[in-house]
Design an enzyme around this catalytic site. Sequence first.
Site, short mmCIF file in Angstrom:
data_model
loop_
_atom_site.label_atom_id
_atom_site.label_comp_id
_atom_site.label_asym_id
_atom_site.label_seq_id
_atom_site.Cartn_x
_atom_site.Cartn_y
_atom_site.Cartn_z
N HIS A 77 1.00 -1.72 -0.27
CA HIS A 77 -0.81 0.04 0.30
C HIS A 77 0.91 1.37 -0.37
O HIS A 77 0.82 2.71 -0.70
CB HIS A 77 -1.11 -0.09 1.20
CG HIS A 77 -1.88 -1.43 1.30
ND1 HIS A 77 -1.99 -1.63 2.99
CD2 HIS A 77 -2.03 -2.37 0.56
CE1 HIS A 77 -3.10 -2.81 2.06
NE2 HIS A 77 -2.93 -3.15 1.40
N HIS A 234 -9.48 -2.11 -4.18
CA HIS A 234 -8.50 -2.44 -3.26
C HIS A 234 -7.54 -3.43 -4.00
O HIS A 234 -5.92 -3.56 -4.20
CB HIS A 234 -8.66 -2.89 -2.24
CG HIS A 234 -7.16 -3.34 -1.68
ND1 HIS A 234 -6.86 -2.11 -0.60
CD2 HIS A 234 -7.06 -4.12 -0.87
CE1 HIS A 234 -5.66 -2.52 0.03
NE2 HIS A 234 -5.60 -4.02 -0.14
N ASP A 238 -3.69 -2.69 -4.79
CA ASP A 238 -2.19 -3.82 -4.63
C ASP A 238 -2.18 -3.73 -6.01
O ASP A 238 -0.29 -4.04 -5.76
CB ASP A 238 -3.04 -4.83 -4.31
CG ASP A 238 -3.61 -4.92 -2.82
OD1 ASP A 238 -2.92 -4.15 -1.95
OD2 ASP A 238 -4.17 -6.30 -2.14
N HIS A 261 -1.02 -11.27 -5.13
CA HIS A 261 0.56 -10.21 -4.56
C HIS A 261 2.02 -11.06 -5.14
O HIS A 261 2.08 -11.48 -5.80
CB HIS A 261 0.86 -10.02 -3.59
CG HIS A 261 0.01 -9.27 -2.59
ND1 HIS A 261 0.07 -7.86 -2.97
CD2 HIS A 261 -0.65 -9.65 -1.82
CE1 HIS A 261 -0.77 -7.33 -2.26
NE2 HIS A 261 -1.30 -8.46 -1.30
ZN LIG Z 1 -3.78 -4.74 0.02
#
Ligand SMILES: [Zn+2]
Length: 305
Positions: A77, A234, A238, A261
């Site tokens: 973030h 969100h 990311d 991720h």
């Molecule tokens: Zn995140």
Amino acid sequence: MQRTIAHRIGCVGIGLHGGRKVSLTLLPAAPDTGIIFVRTDLPGRPVIPATADRVGDTTMCTTLVGPDDAKVATIEHLMAAFALAEIDNVTVELDGPEVPIMDGSAAPFLFLLECAGVREQDRPLRRIEVIKPVLVEAAGKFARLDPAPFASYGASIDFDHPAVGAQALSVPFEPKRLGRMLGSARTFGFAADIEQLRARGLARGGSLENAVVVGPEGILNPGGLRFPDEFVRHKLLDAIGDTFLAGAPVVGRWTGHRAGHALHVKLVRALLADRTAWRYVEDTDEDFTIEAPSAQARVKVAATA
Ligand SMILES: [Zn+2]
């Protein structure tokens, strides 16, 4: 031109996974430094550059690993805030193993950067232009980068929960607008997973103050959602933060479906590993310079944008 912050600035918060209090200080850094993390609590103050080749674990967050196994977790973030504030060079000092989670979004970091101010530097900014499609996949998920004249991000998610469900959003990379649109979208988790995560040493600092928590009957946060599609917003945040681990802004069309991720970072690595898939571009006021990384040949083309 490259940009850094005008003044040092800091904040204190808790780590989402470790649950410990951490102080974070941002300091201006010289041109071509990139984003670097310094663990001030460890002997020798190890320095860890925020680049894709330094990423270790990607379980629930993006973690960098540096010399002597020094780790910095949950960088995504903060990295998204640097990307959206168009800050290229910063030293991030941390006295613990994790970037504070703050409210679970990038908004507190964007506010810090706004307060710190911007200093333009005397070195041109190099961007990474995608010139060939790059795709990474895992069971039912993918992330890809395709050549495009301007950067854009598109994500879709599909969760088997009525409060989340299927959401999709594509946006051109317009940093100021995205700061408002995506910056305050919070990280999220499912109440059903929390016990298991805590048993694995994760989410120990997690609460309704720093994450959207989805229970069997719906959103548990008293204030509800900040946006009806906060989850996919969100995801884009990311993706922007993880993609900034390329070490420079990436110009291309980013698309992800159910990506997290692990795939975000894998995509950056796959892009950088294929020298025929990208080239550096340098923009100046008068013209647009394209630098081929292999031949180091400089070709000047008239600005078309
Ligand atoms: Zn995140």
